[in-house]
Design a protein around this motif. Sequence first.
Motif, PDB file in Angstrom:
ATOM      1  N   LEU A 229      32.875  44.804  37.780  1.00  0.00           N
ATOM      2  CA  LEU A 229      33.817  44.169  36.880  1.00  0.00           C
ATOM      3  C   LEU A 229      34.495  43.042  37.633  1.00  0.00           C
ATOM      4  O   LEU A 229      35.088  43.261  38.699  1.00  0.00           O
ATOM      5  CB  LEU A 229      34.873  45.176  36.389  1.00  0.00           C
ATOM      6  CG  LEU A 229      34.382  46.308  35.476  1.00  0.00           C
ATOM      7  CD1 LEU A 229      35.509  47.303  35.221  1.00  0.00           C
ATOM      8  CD2 LEU A 229      33.856  45.744  34.163  1.00  0.00           C
ATOM      9  N   MET A 230      34.405  41.826  37.129  1.00  0.00           N
ATOM     10  CA  MET A 230      34.990  40.666  37.807  1.00  0.00           C
ATOM     11  C   MET A 230      36.289  40.278  37.117  1.00  0.00           C
ATOM     12  O   MET A 230      36.307  39.950  35.928  1.00  0.00           O
ATOM     13  CB  MET A 230      34.013  39.483  37.791  1.00  0.00           C
ATOM     14  CG  MET A 230      34.447  38.381  38.733  1.00  0.00           C
ATOM     15  SD  MET A 230      33.392  36.915  38.620  1.00  0.00           S
ATOM     16  CE  MET A 230      34.193  36.060  37.259  1.00  0.00           C
ATOM     17  N   LEU A 231      37.379  40.300  37.863  1.00  0.00           N
ATOM     18  CA  LEU A 231      38.700  40.012  37.309  1.00  0.00           C
ATOM     19  C   LEU A 231      39.057  38.536  37.394  1.00  0.00           C
ATOM     20  O   LEU A 231      39.955  38.088  36.688  1.00  0.00           O
ATOM     21  CB  LEU A 231      39.768  40.853  38.008  1.00  0.00           C
ATOM     22  CG  LEU A 231      39.554  42.368  37.960  1.00  0.00           C
ATOM     23  CD1 LEU A 231      40.727  43.088  38.608  1.00  0.00           C
ATOM     24  CD2 LEU A 231      39.367  42.850  36.529  1.00  0.00           C
ATOM     25  N   GLY A 232      38.413  37.783  38.280  1.00  0.00           N
ATOM     26  CA  GLY A 232      38.626  36.341  38.318  1.00  0.00           C
ATOM     27  C   GLY A 232      39.665  35.883  39.313  1.00  0.00           C
ATOM     28  O   GLY A 232      39.993  36.577  40.278  1.00  0.00           O
ATOM     29  N   ALA A 233      40.218  34.692  39.060  1.00  0.00           N
ATOM     30  CA  ALA A 233      41.141  34.044  39.989  1.00  0.00           C
ATOM     31  C   ALA A 233      42.572  34.552  39.809  1.00  0.00           C
ATOM     32  O   ALA A 233      42.944  35.050  38.749  1.00  0.00           O
ATOM     33  CB  ALA A 233      41.104  32.530  39.772  1.00  0.00           C
ATOM     34  N   ARG A 234      43.355  34.444  40.891  1.00  0.00           N
ATOM     35  CA  ARG A 234      44.798  34.678  40.890  1.00  0.00           C
ATOM     36  C   ARG A 234      45.164  36.017  40.246  1.00  0.00           C
ATOM     37  O   ARG A 234      45.928  36.082  39.288  1.00  0.00           O
ATOM     38  CB  ARG A 234      45.514  33.532  40.166  1.00  0.00           C
ATOM     39  CG  ARG A 234      45.222  32.169  40.759  1.00  0.00           C
ATOM     40  CD  ARG A 234      45.985  31.067  40.052  1.00  0.00           C
ATOM     41  NE  ARG A 234      47.423  31.191  40.319  1.00  0.00           N
ATOM     42  CZ  ARG A 234      48.344  30.312  39.902  1.00  0.00           C
ATOM     43  NH1 ARG A 234      47.980  29.271  39.170  1.00  0.00           N
ATOM     44  NH2 ARG A 234      49.621  30.487  40.192  1.00  0.00           N
ATOM     45  N   VAL A 235      44.630  37.084  40.808  1.00  0.00           N
ATOM     46  CA  VAL A 235      44.899  38.414  40.257  1.00  0.00           C
ATOM     47  C   VAL A 235      46.151  38.986  40.930  1.00  0.00           C
ATOM     48  O   VAL A 235      46.146  39.223  42.143  1.00  0.00           O
ATOM     49  CB  VAL A 235      43.705  39.365  40.480  1.00  0.00           C
ATOM     50  CG1 VAL A 235      44.014  40.746  39.920  1.00  0.00           C
ATOM     51  CG2 VAL A 235      42.451  38.788  39.832  1.00  0.00           C
ATOM     52  N   PRO A 236      47.221  39.221  40.185  1.00  0.00           N
ATOM     53  CA  PRO A 236      48.415  39.828  40.783  1.00  0.00           C
ATOM     54  C   PRO A 236      48.122  41.228  41.309  1.00  0.00           C
ATOM     55  O   PRO A 236      47.272  41.941  40.758  1.00  0.00           O
ATOM     56  CB  PRO A 236      49.416  39.863  39.618  1.00  0.00           C
ATOM     57  CG  PRO A 236      48.894  38.880  38.624  1.00  0.00           C
ATOM     58  CD  PRO A 236      47.403  38.906  38.763  1.00  0.00           C
ATOM     59  N   VAL A 237      48.835  41.635  42.332  1.00  0.00           N
ATOM     60  CA  VAL A 237      48.595  42.954  42.917  1.00  0.00           C
ATOM     61  C   VAL A 237      48.780  44.069  41.889  1.00  0.00           C
ATOM     62  O   VAL A 237      47.931  44.975  41.799  1.00  0.00           O
ATOM     63  CB  VAL A 237      49.507  43.167  44.146  1.00  0.00           C
ATOM     64  CG1 VAL A 237      49.342  44.597  44.676  1.00  0.00           C
ATOM     65  CG2 VAL A 237      49.172  42.157  45.236  1.00  0.00           C
ATOM     66  N   PRO A 238      49.852  44.063  41.083  1.00  0.00           N
ATOM     67  CA  PRO A 238      49.966  45.138  40.078  1.00  0.00           C
ATOM     68  C   PRO A 238      48.800  45.170  39.099  1.00  0.00           C
ATOM     69  O   PRO A 238      48.383  46.249  38.658  1.00  0.00           O
ATOM     70  CB  PRO A 238      51.285  44.799  39.366  1.00  0.00           C
ATOM     71  CG  PRO A 238      52.067  43.989  40.346  1.00  0.00           C
ATOM     72  CD  PRO A 238      51.033  43.185  41.089  1.00  0.00           C
ATOM     73  N   ALA A 239      48.258  43.999  38.737  1.00  0.00           N
ATOM     74  CA  ALA A 239      47.126  43.957  37.812  1.00  0.00           C
ATOM     75  C   ALA A 239      45.879  44.552  38.453  1.00  0.00           C
ATOM     76  O   ALA A 239      45.113  45.272  37.794  1.00  0.00           O
ATOM     77  CB  ALA A 239      46.861  42.524  37.367  1.00  0.00           C
ATOM     78  N   LEU A 240      45.657  44.260  39.728  1.00  0.00           N
ATOM     79  CA  LEU A 240      44.498  44.838  40.420  1.00  0.00           C
ATOM     80  C   LEU A 240      44.654  46.352  40.535  1.00  0.00           C
ATOM     81  O   LEU A 240      43.688  47.101  40.323  1.00  0.00           O
ATOM     82  CB  LEU A 240      44.346  44.208  41.802  1.00  0.00           C
ATOM     83  CG  LEU A 240      43.182  44.723  42.656  1.00  0.00           C
ATOM     84  CD1 LEU A 240      41.850  44.571  41.929  1.00  0.00           C
ATOM     85  CD2 LEU A 240      43.140  43.996  44.003  1.00  0.00           C
ATOM     86  N   ALA A 241      45.870  46.816  40.853  1.00  0.00           N
ATOM     87  CA  ALA A 241      46.108  48.261  40.944  1.00  0.00           C
ATOM     88  C   ALA A 241      45.862  48.935  39.600  1.00  0.00           C
ATOM     89  O   ALA A 241      45.246  50.016  39.531  1.00  0.00           O
ATOM     90  CB  ALA A 241      47.540  48.521  41.424  1.00  0.00           C
ATOM     91  N   ALA A 242      46.320  48.302  38.509  1.00  0.00           N
ATOM     92  CA  ALA A 242      46.095  48.874  37.185  1.00  0.00           C
ATOM     93  C   ALA A 242      44.616  48.910  36.840  1.00  0.00           C
ATOM     94  O   ALA A 242      44.123  49.874  36.223  1.00  0.00           O
ATOM     95  CB  ALA A 242      46.871  48.067  36.140  1.00  0.00           C
ATOM     96  N   ALA A 243      43.870  47.871  37.230  1.00  0.00           N
ATOM     97  CA  ALA A 243      42.431  47.838  36.963  1.00  0.00           C
ATOM     98  C   ALA A 243      41.709  48.941  37.716  1.00  0.00           C
ATOM     99  O   ALA A 243      40.761  49.558  37.194  1.00  0.00           O
ATOM    100  CB  ALA A 243      41.863  46.474  37.345  1.00  0.00           C
ATOM    101  N   ILE A 244      42.129  49.216  38.939  1.00  0.00           N
ATOM    102  CA  ILE A 244      41.511  50.298  39.717  1.00  0.00           C
ATOM    103  C   ILE A 244      41.685  51.625  38.991  1.00  0.00           C
ATOM    104  O   ILE A 244      40.744  52.424  38.865  1.00  0.00           O
ATOM    105  CB  ILE A 244      42.131  50.354  41.130  1.00  0.00           C
ATOM    106  CG1 ILE A 244      41.739  49.115  41.939  1.00  0.00           C
ATOM    107  CG2 ILE A 244      41.686  51.619  41.861  1.00  0.00           C
ATOM    108  CD1 ILE A 244      42.483  48.976  43.257  1.00  0.00           C
ATOM    109  N   ARG A 245      42.897  51.854  38.478  1.00  0.00           N
ATOM    110  CA  ARG A 245      43.157  53.128  37.772  1.00  0.00           C
ATOM    111  C   ARG A 245      42.366  53.195  36.469  1.00  0.00           C
ATOM    112  O   ARG A 245      41.765  54.232  36.140  1.00  0.00           O
ATOM    113  CB  ARG A 245      44.649  53.262  37.498  1.00  0.00           C
ATOM    114  CG  ARG A 245      45.516  53.378  38.743  1.00  0.00           C
ATOM    115  CD  ARG A 245      46.939  53.729  38.367  1.00  0.00           C
ATOM    116  NE  ARG A 245      47.811  53.741  39.538  1.00  0.00           N
ATOM    117  CZ  ARG A 245      48.580  52.719  39.910  1.00  0.00           C
ATOM    118  NH1 ARG A 245      48.575  51.584  39.202  1.00  0.00           N
ATOM    119  NH2 ARG A 245      49.340  52.809  40.980  1.00  0.00           N
ATOM    120  N   ARG A 246      42.368  52.109  35.699  1.00  0.00           N
ATOM    121  CA  ARG A 246      41.703  52.127  34.389  1.00  0.00           C
ATOM    122  C   ARG A 246      40.191  52.314  34.520  1.00  0.00           C
ATOM    123  O   ARG A 246      39.563  53.011  33.718  1.00  0.00           O
ATOM    124  CB  ARG A 246      41.991  50.827  33.645  1.00  0.00           C
ATOM    125  CG  ARG A 246      43.377  50.735  33.040  1.00  0.00           C
ATOM    126  CD  ARG A 246      43.565  49.397  32.341  1.00  0.00           C
ATOM    127  NE  ARG A 246      44.870  49.292  31.718  1.00  0.00           N
ATOM    128  CZ  ARG A 246      45.163  49.745  30.490  1.00  0.00           C
ATOM    129  NH1 ARG A 246      44.230  50.343  29.772  1.00  0.00           N
ATOM    130  NH2 ARG A 246      46.377  49.617  29.997  1.00  0.00           N
TER     131      ARG A 246
END
Length: 311
Positions: A229-246
């Motif tokens: 899954l590619m999240l793209g540019a400028r990923v905030p840390v909370p968004a990356l953490a949420a993606a890991i959980r989801r």
Amino acid sequence: MGEAAEEEAGLGADAVAGRLGVTASTLHTWDRRYGMGPTGRDPAGHNRYTSGDLARLRQMQQLILEGTPPAEAAEAALDAPSGEPPAPRDHETDDIPLDAPAAGRDAARAAQVDGLARAALAMDELAMTDAVRSALRQEGIAAAWDQVLVPVLIGIGRKHAATGSYVEVEHLLSAVVSRCLVTASPPMAVGPGRQGRDPVLLACAPDEQHSLPILALAAALTEAGAPRLMLGARVPVPALAAAIRRAGAHTVFVWSQTAETGDASWLADLPAPRSPLRVVVGGPGWDPEGLPPGTSFATSMSEALDALQTP
């Protein structure tokens, strides 16, 4: 018919395009915009490129490769006596190598690099697309990225750093590479609740805008049959953490292009929902010695691909 005899008889657009390493559509564009078209005719009345026309086109192409805008290069080639190279411009970057050093690159890959570089500097989008697709098809995505695409991208970046020019070349090449990567390797159907392995998450560091490398890595993973899954540019840390959980991910790759985005202090705090989280990073922005314990640093696409697929 030998090359010299063929030139004496006059050449068609396809033959000239093959000699110059461009497309016939590029020749038609140069004719329409700059008057660099054929001046001869065969007995049937068809336009043919003479040896003088070919010499002028080669002069124009050489000037373009040295950094001269196409319109100026055409004017200089048309003004120069046939067969004589125009006087070189005072261009302090003429000796800057276009491709970055690549130890051990064989002749075939060197030819791929040179062909893509020529097409990029000539702003020949069709030839660039053909060159990128050919490299991806022949080498595979990871090897094509490491051995063909990156050397040209780095070389153009060096020219920009030295002159302040070539921004348009870099943007066009990046756009062509992006389109070719997406076409060559579309994403799989992956995500929470689907059967199969957990996907690898790919993200740029916070405030990092250079996302082309993770697009290439996403394509290489798909080519290898690995979900991602590619999240793209400028990923905030909370968004990356949420993606890991989801996504229930246990492997993450983070790219940093510049030192300004290479702060690694937050990597150790990423969540691990089900098992120890494997974190792999890549890019010149990271300081390998400043990475948290257990974080892997990949120096190439091939290394990143191996690290992300290791059980």
